[in-house]
Write a protein that holds these residues in place. Structure first.
Motif, PDB file in Angstrom:
ATOM      1  N   THR A  30       0.849  -1.217   0.000  1.00  0.00           N
ATOM      2  CA  THR A  30       0.000   0.000   0.000  1.00  0.00           C
ATOM      3  C   THR A  30       0.871   1.249   0.000  1.00  0.00           C
ATOM      4  O   THR A  30       0.613   2.209  -0.741  1.00  0.00           O
ATOM      5  CB  THR A  30      -0.919  -0.012   1.246  1.00  0.00           C
ATOM      6  OG1 THR A  30      -1.699  -1.192   1.230  1.00  0.00           O
ATOM      7  CG2 THR A  30      -1.844   1.202   1.241  1.00  0.00           C
ATOM      8  N   ALA A  31       1.914   1.208   0.830  1.00  0.00           N
ATOM      9  CA  ALA A  31       2.810   2.367   0.885  1.00  0.00           C
ATOM     10  C   ALA A  31       3.495   2.587  -0.467  1.00  0.00           C
ATOM     11  O   ALA A  31       3.611   3.728  -0.943  1.00  0.00           O
ATOM     12  CB  ALA A  31       3.852   2.142   1.986  1.00  0.00           C
ATOM     13  N   ARG A  33       2.383   1.619  -3.449  1.00  0.00           N
ATOM     14  CA  ARG A  33       1.411   2.105  -4.452  1.00  0.00           C
ATOM     15  C   ARG A  33       1.113   3.589  -4.224  1.00  0.00           C
ATOM     16  O   ARG A  33       0.938   4.345  -5.166  1.00  0.00           O
ATOM     17  CB  ARG A  33       0.133   1.272  -4.356  1.00  0.00           C
ATOM     18  CG  ARG A  33       0.209  -0.050  -5.136  1.00  0.00           C
ATOM     19  CD  ARG A  33      -1.201  -0.532  -5.492  1.00  0.00           C
ATOM     20  NE  ARG A  33      -1.993  -0.774  -4.293  1.00  0.00           N
ATOM     21  CZ  ARG A  33      -2.068  -1.954  -3.662  1.00  0.00           C
ATOM     22  NH1 ARG A  33      -1.398  -2.976  -4.116  1.00  0.00           N
ATOM     23  NH2 ARG A  33      -2.819  -2.098  -2.580  1.00  0.00           N
ATOM     24  N   THR A  34       1.064   3.942  -2.971  1.00  0.00           N
ATOM     25  CA  THR A  34       0.785   5.357  -2.668  1.00  0.00           C
ATOM     26  C   THR A  34       1.922   6.243  -3.188  1.00  0.00           C
ATOM     27  O   THR A  34       1.673   7.297  -3.779  1.00  0.00           O
ATOM     28  CB  THR A  34       0.602   5.540  -1.143  1.00  0.00           C
ATOM     29  OG1 THR A  34      -0.462   4.711  -0.709  1.00  0.00           O
ATOM     30  CG2 THR A  34       0.291   6.990  -0.800  1.00  0.00           C
ATOM     31  N   ARG A  35       3.150   5.784  -2.960  1.00  0.00           N
ATOM     32  CA  ARG A  35       4.294   6.555  -3.502  1.00  0.00           C
ATOM     33  C   ARG A  35       4.197   6.650  -5.030  1.00  0.00           C
ATOM     34  O   ARG A  35       4.467   7.679  -5.627  1.00  0.00           O
ATOM     35  CB  ARG A  35       5.619   5.882  -3.098  1.00  0.00           C
ATOM     36  CG  ARG A  35       6.187   6.411  -1.788  1.00  0.00           C
ATOM     37  CD  ARG A  35       7.631   5.958  -1.579  1.00  0.00           C
ATOM     38  NE  ARG A  35       7.761   4.499  -1.548  1.00  0.00           N
ATOM     39  CZ  ARG A  35       7.550   3.761  -0.457  1.00  0.00           C
ATOM     40  NH1 ARG A  35       7.205   4.335   0.682  1.00  0.00           N
ATOM     41  NH2 ARG A  35       7.704   2.433  -0.481  1.00  0.00           N
ATOM     42  N   ILE A  37       1.595   6.706  -6.819  1.00  0.00           N
ATOM     43  CA  ILE A  37       0.573   7.694  -7.234  1.00  0.00           C
ATOM     44  C   ILE A  37       1.239   9.063  -7.383  1.00  0.00           C
ATOM     45  O   ILE A  37       1.066   9.769  -8.376  1.00  0.00           O
ATOM     46  CB  ILE A  37      -0.580   7.764  -6.200  1.00  0.00           C
ATOM     47  CG1 ILE A  37      -1.405   6.472  -6.247  1.00  0.00           C
ATOM     48  CG2 ILE A  37      -1.480   8.974  -6.463  1.00  0.00           C
ATOM     49  CD1 ILE A  37      -2.388   6.344  -5.077  1.00  0.00           C
ATOM     50  N   GLY A  38       1.990   9.416  -6.380  1.00  0.00           N
ATOM     51  CA  GLY A  38       2.681  10.714  -6.418  1.00  0.00           C
ATOM     52  C   GLY A  38       3.669  10.784  -7.557  1.00  0.00           C
ATOM     53  O   GLY A  38       3.750  11.808  -8.265  1.00  0.00           O
ATOM     54  N   ALA A  41       1.807  11.208 -10.831  1.00  0.00           N
ATOM     55  CA  ALA A  41       1.281  12.577 -10.961  1.00  0.00           C
ATOM     56  C   ALA A  41       2.413  13.543 -11.281  1.00  0.00           C
ATOM     57  O   ALA A  41       2.295  14.410 -12.149  1.00  0.00           O
ATOM     58  CB  ALA A  41       0.573  12.973  -9.669  1.00  0.00           C
ATOM     59  N   ARG A  42       3.547  13.378 -10.587  1.00  0.00           N
ATOM     60  CA  ARG A  42       4.678  14.279 -10.832  1.00  0.00           C
ATOM     61  C   ARG A  42       5.190  14.141 -12.266  1.00  0.00           C
ATOM     62  O   ARG A  42       5.442  15.143 -12.943  1.00  0.00           O
ATOM     63  CB  ARG A  42       5.814  13.981  -9.845  1.00  0.00           C
ATOM     64  CG  ARG A  42       6.942  15.020  -9.965  1.00  0.00           C
ATOM     65  CD  ARG A  42       8.070  14.755  -9.004  1.00  0.00           C
ATOM     66  NE  ARG A  42       8.716  13.472  -9.298  1.00  0.00           N
ATOM     67  CZ  ARG A  42       8.897  12.490  -8.400  1.00  0.00           C
ATOM     68  NH1 ARG A  42       8.472  12.641  -7.156  1.00  0.00           N
ATOM     69  NH2 ARG A  42       9.496  11.358  -8.732  1.00  0.00           N
TER      70      ARG A  42
END
Lengths: 91, 461
Positions: A30-31, A33-35, A37-38, A41-42
């Motif tokens: 989860t951590a 995948r969350t990274r 996402i950022g 986006a970047r």
């Protein structure tokens, strides 16, 4: 002062250990995948921003060229108006 | 000032009037600043300053009047000293507009209108004289058809009309020339203005197309950034659900482990790292898009600004197009007026020729008949006419000077002694001779003419 006493800890049975490992992996995933996402986006914003900057620079270049043409036209008009004014003055 | 140190009555009233006028206008006019028409004040470029310095004072003042309009154009900014602070593009387009309207609509066209008025007066006079001439010509033709004498004097009147028409044409020509000169100046100015405006339109057309495309692209960029952020937010929601799920799983597992006899301390220690990781992940979710949201805002602002900057360029292109649509007044003076004037002059020359070859003209008219009238030697006709008078008015009803003096008549009409002429034409000449010599005509002159012509016609047949 804090003291640690592990003497009464029960040994983890394999099934429990597997559960722990599973949760640990899920949390880590989860951590990650969350990274991601950022990061995604970047990357997208970096790309769009670069293209937008290029477009803006191109527009500003066009505007500068028009400004230069305006300045030239303005000088020609100055001359035309001066000649006309002198012409009218001589009549 | 009065002796008491107070303003006298007249000065006081004047001061009051000025104060009242100043108070009334304070909100509508800006403080008057006397500024000499200098190149700096008008914002002339370096290349124009040299020419400006060589201009006459009158020319500078005319120019300054025009530039005051430029300075006051929409978008112009005043810095209190009437120096330029106007946007370059607005200033240029204002020059293009005002350079036209100020100089030509207000000055040149007024001049051409005055000249056109003068030309109209000449044209009206010429038209009236031409109408009178044509009317007289018709009368002459009618009289000739009726065999009536005395038309030569009318011919002279026609020549007089021709002279008047020629005089008017002579007076009209310089006015026409001045008018055409003004028209040429206007055309030159309009062409120069249109050339500059069209160059600008070409520039705008060349540059605005790509600008429009880029602005569209920038609009799509905003969409792309928005989409990326929306996608990220959606993915974040997914991760939040996952975090909630793992937190629940940890709690359930802890309860299970406690039930299985693991100590609370041991259970608490088992998931310390996972719980910390989840907290860190939630914090990441909360903050990770903040810089991108800020970048999106900054990008949108830049796009808005560049779009805003491009707008005036788009508007100005249309203004230049409208300027080229400003045409001079059509004063309705035909461009071929000069050519027509030339034709008129040719007619006048023709009239002059008729004056010296009047007899030939009559011959031509007679030629139109079926039978060619016989011509007689002028000296014979004079002799015959004098003889006719003597015979008819033997009792000296008319004075001796009713006789034609051959030398005078031939000189008067440039006829050689051996010239030939028809009897009819001769009688026209005789009628004119009497009038010109102020000689009283025979009482029955018309009858005499008919008789004389008839006698010669008989002789011809």
């Amino acid at each position: 002062m804090t003291t640690t006493d592990n003497s009464q800890d029960k040994a983890l049975d394999p099934e429990t250990q597997a559960t722990l490992d599973s949760i640990n992996a899920r949390v880590a995933e989860t951590a990650a995948r969350t990274r991601a996402i950022g990061d995604k986006a970047r990357a997208e914003i970096d790309r769009v921003e670069a293209e937008a900057n290029e477009a803006i620079a191109s527009i500003e270049g066009s505007m500068k060229r028009i400004d230069a043409a305006e300045a030239t036209a303005g000088e020609k008009l100055d001359r035309l108006m001066m000649e006309t004014a002198e012409d009218l003055a001589s009549e | 000032m009065s002796r008491e140190g107070k303003p006298n009555g007249k000065a006081a009233r004047r001061a009051e009037r000025e104060a009242a006028a100043g108070a009334g206008e304070a909100t509508t006019i800006e403080p008057a600043v006397e500024v000499a028409p200098t190149a700096e004040v008008m914002g002339l470029s370096d290349s124009g300053k040299g020419f400006f310095e060589r201009m006459s004072d009158k020319g500078k003042n005319i120019l300054y009047q025009a530039y005051e309009k430029v300075l006051g154009a929409p978008g112009a900014l005043w810095d209190g000293t009437k120096r330029y602070a106007t946007d370059l593009g607005l200033r240029t387009v204002a020059k293009t507009e005002i350079g036209y309207s100020q100089f030509w609509a207000n000055k040149h066209e007024k001049k051409t209108a005055v000249l056109k008025g003068k030309l109209d007066v000449f044209d009206m006079q010429t038209k009236m004289l031409t109408q009178n001439k044509e009317s007289l010509r018709r009368t002459i033709d009618n009289l000739k058809r009726q065999g009536m004498p005395g038309t030569t004097m009318m011919e002279l009147a026609i020549k007089n009309f021709d002279r008047q028409i020629a005089n008017i044409a002579s007076k009209r020509d310089p006015i026409q020339s001045r008018f055409e000169s003004q028209e040429r100046k206007l055309a030159k100015h309009i062409n120069a203005r249109d050339q500059i405006a069209n160059e600008m339109i070409s520039n705008y057309d060349a540059e605005l197309g790509p600008i429009e495309k880029k602005l569209e692209f920038l609009s799509s960029c905003k969409e792309s950034v928005n989409q990326a952020i929306s996608d990220a937010e959606a993915a974040q929601q997914e991760q939040l659900r996952e975090l909630d799920a793992t937190d629940r799983q940890i709690a359930e597992t802890e309860e299970m482990l406690l039930a299985m006899g693991y100590s609370p301390r041991q259970v608490k220690k088992m998931y310390v790292q996972e719980k910390a990781t989840n907290v860190a992940t939630r914090e990441m979710l909360r903050t990770q898009l903040e810089p991108y949201l800020a970048r999106r805002t900054a990008l949108e602002e830049r796009i808005r600004l560049v779009d805003q900057q491009a707008n005036p360029y788009r508007d100005r292109r249309d203004r230049y197009a409208r300027i080229t649509g400003l045409r001079p007044l059509d004063l309705g003076v035909e461009t071929r007026t000069r050519e027509e004037g030339s034709r008129e002059r040719e007619d006048i020359e023709g009239t002059t020729r008729r004056e010296s070859e009047s007899i030939a003209e009559y011959d031509q008219e007679v030629d139109e008949g079926d039978e060619e009238p016989k011509e007689f030697a002028v000296r014979e006709l004079i002799k015959d006419w004098n003889a006719y008078l003597t015979k008819t008015y033997a009792k000296a009803v008319i004075p001796e000077n009713g006789h034609i003096d051959q030398a005078v008549l031939t000189k008067m009409y440039k006829l050689g002694a051996d010239s030939t002429i028809t009897a009819e034409s001769f009688m026209d000449v005789v009628g004119a001779y009497y009038k010109r010599m102020h000689t009283p005509m025979p009482v029955e002159f018309n009858s005499d003419v008919k008789a004389f012509i008839s006698a010669h016609a008989t002789e011809q047949s």
